[in-house]
Motif scaffolding. Structure first.
Motif, PDB file in Angstrom:
ATOM      1  N   GLY A   1     -25.896  17.748  21.557  1.00 31.28           N
ATOM      2  CA  GLY A   1     -27.094  17.063  21.074  1.00 31.28           C
ATOM      3  C   GLY A   1     -28.252  17.120  22.057  1.00 31.28           C
ATOM      4  O   GLY A   1     -29.418  17.250  21.659  1.00 31.28           O
TER       5      GLY A   1
ATOM      6  N   GLU B   1     -18.514  12.492  20.148  1.00 35.73           N
ATOM      7  CA  GLU B   1     -18.598  13.636  21.064  1.00 35.73           C
ATOM      8  C   GLU B   1     -17.602  14.736  20.685  1.00 35.73           C
ATOM      9  O   GLU B   1     -17.192  15.531  21.518  1.00 35.73           O
ATOM     10  CB  GLU B   1     -18.383  13.205  22.529  1.00 35.73           C
TER      11      GLU B   1
ATOM     12  N   SER C   1     -24.231  20.213  17.666  1.00 35.42           N
ATOM     13  CA  SER C   1     -24.140  18.761  17.418  1.00 35.42           C
ATOM     14  C   SER C   1     -25.427  18.264  16.776  1.00 35.42           C
ATOM     15  O   SER C   1     -26.404  18.998  16.684  1.00 35.42           O
ATOM     16  CB  SER C   1     -23.978  17.995  18.732  1.00 35.42           C
TER      17      SER C   1
HETATM   18 MG    MG Z   1     -23.955  13.998  20.378  1.00 32.65          MG
END
Ligand code: MG
Ligand code: ASP
Length: 416
Positions: A8, A198, A37
């Motif tokens: 991310g 995650e 992500s």
């Molecule tokens: Mg993330």
């Protein structure tokens, strides 16, 4: 085939997405599956939407508006042409979320969570895939909800390996490139599932396993695996090589570079995992494979925040025996509670656990039916592996130590 994973943080803005292209070009990436992500803090925002929606709090609309604004800012920079199909694709997803939230919440919290939270990765991959195609890195967008099959254990779904293997092998053709979501999949009823926060690293590893990939590379904002998180510890150094076994231990104790479940599938097929910097893609980074545990051999410092300590005592001073421990662990297991440290006395046990804001209150309530429970939050767990005799000083001041445990190789302190 090789599998690349971008987290991310690496795609949090337009510059990040452009940098993905730069990394792919600089590596001459072909035959590559790119796992992505959700952008930046999107998953956290979607979690907030779920929570507000369940509480009947109309604030979900504001958070959804934030999610929309953040993604539009990225798209407007990357796709100046407003007719670009990516706008419709993203708008479609946002509409889905809005429709879900306008109806009453589903009965099953975790299922409801997965339905909404999984959209973060759908949006990010739409954007990344479209941008890469526009810039000449031809790729096909894949929907992980059709390929990564799991059980219905929502929020912590487990992979159905044989089914996933068949579907992924059917979908992936040699000499092509793909962009796919990390973290998400679906159960037998085609309901979206997620693999645990995650979890995108794990998706990369699952894909590598079922495709017998040559290697996996996780691209990060650090040069590789360091002997401590540079945001927390000073003077940290790069580890060039880590064995699978040591990497599992590090991830387990909370080293945030790799998701704990990532290593095992790779180890089973001897697929090397690289952790490299997306800012310096030409540098070697860290290689995780068979071989020496750590090279160079440095003490490793790990800080894990968001911990809680549960002190569980029997009533009437009865001994805490196997029967009680088994009941306690049963409850932990049911709610997916991760125990990081445990100590027993005659009549009580202490557990340092990951403090999940959703499940921990339920766990405590459940335990209180049979035990006296004391509960302390805002605990940080420090772990030192391979101490060279002076590591405790290196750690510096860590607050008040509530639990402490030492074995020849590992020192742990749970502190407030
Ligand atoms: Mg993330
Ligand atoms: N987006 C998910 C999360 O933030 C998965 C991941 O980032 O790996 O937990």
């Amino acid at each position: 085939m090789q599998v690349f994973k971008f987290g991310g943080a690496s795609v949090k803005d337009a510059q990040g997405v452009r940098n993905v292209e730069r990394v792919l070009l600089q590596c001459g990436a072909e035959n590559t599956i790119v796992v992505v992500s959700a952008m930046g803090k999107t998953t956290n925002n979607l979690e907030k939407i779920v929570q507000y929606h369940l509480e009947g709090n109309p604030l979900w609309k504001e958070v959804l508006e934030d999610v929309r604004r953040i993604h539009y800012a990225v798209m407007e920079e990357l796709f100046p042409r407003k007719e670009h199909t990516v706008y419709q694709e993203v708008e479609h997803v946002l509409t889905q979320i809005r429709l879900i939230c306008q109806a009453p919440p589903e009965h099953d919290y975790n299922m409801h969570y997965d339905r909404i939270v999984s959209y973060g990765e759908i949006i990010s991959t739409r954007i990344v895939s479209a941008f890469l195609n526009d810039s000449g890195w031809n790729n096909q967008w894949l929907d992980a909800r059709k390929l990564i099959k799991t059980d219905a254990n929502h929020r912590f779904a487990r992979i159905n390996w044989s089914f996933t293997e068949v579907l992924v092998q059917q979908a992936i053709r040699p000499n092509n490139n793909y962009v796919i979501q990390g973290f998400i999949g679906s159960d037998d009823n085609l309901h979206a599932t997620t693999l645990g926060r995650e979890g995108s690293d794990y998706t990369a590893s699952v894909l590598a396993y079922v495709l017998n990939a040559g290697e996996v590379c996780i691209w990060k904002d650090v040069p590789g695996v360091l002997n401590g998180d540079p945001k927390v510890f000073s003077d940290v150094k790069l580890i060039n090589h880590i064995s699978y076994r040591e990497a599992i231990e590090l991830a387990y104790f909370g080293a945030s570079v790799i998701h704990p479940k990532t290593i095992q599938p790779l180890q089973r097929k001897d697929i090397p995992l690289y952790v490299k910097s997306f800012l310096e893609p030409g540098n070697p980074g860290t290689r995780i494979s068979n071989g020496p545990d750590l090279s160079p051999e440095l003490p490793i410092f790990i800080r894990k925040t968001d911990q809680a300590i549960l002190k569980i005592s029997t009533r009437d001073l009865a001994f805490i025996v196997e029967e009680n421990l088994s009941a306690i662990y049963n409850i932990f297991h049911r709610y997916g509670t991760r125990v990081n440290l445990m100590q027993n006395s005659a009549v009580s046990s202490r557990f340092c656990i990951n403090n999940d804001p959703i499940s921990t209150p339920k766990v405590v309530a459940e335990l209180q039916k049979d035990f006296d429970v004391e509960f302390e939050t805002d605990i940080t767990l420090f772990t030192i592996r391979h101490d060279k005799g002076n590591s405790r000083e290196t750690l510096g001041s860590i607050g008040e130590v509530r639990m402490e445990q030492r074995t020849p190789n590992v020192m742990q302190f749970a502190a407030k």
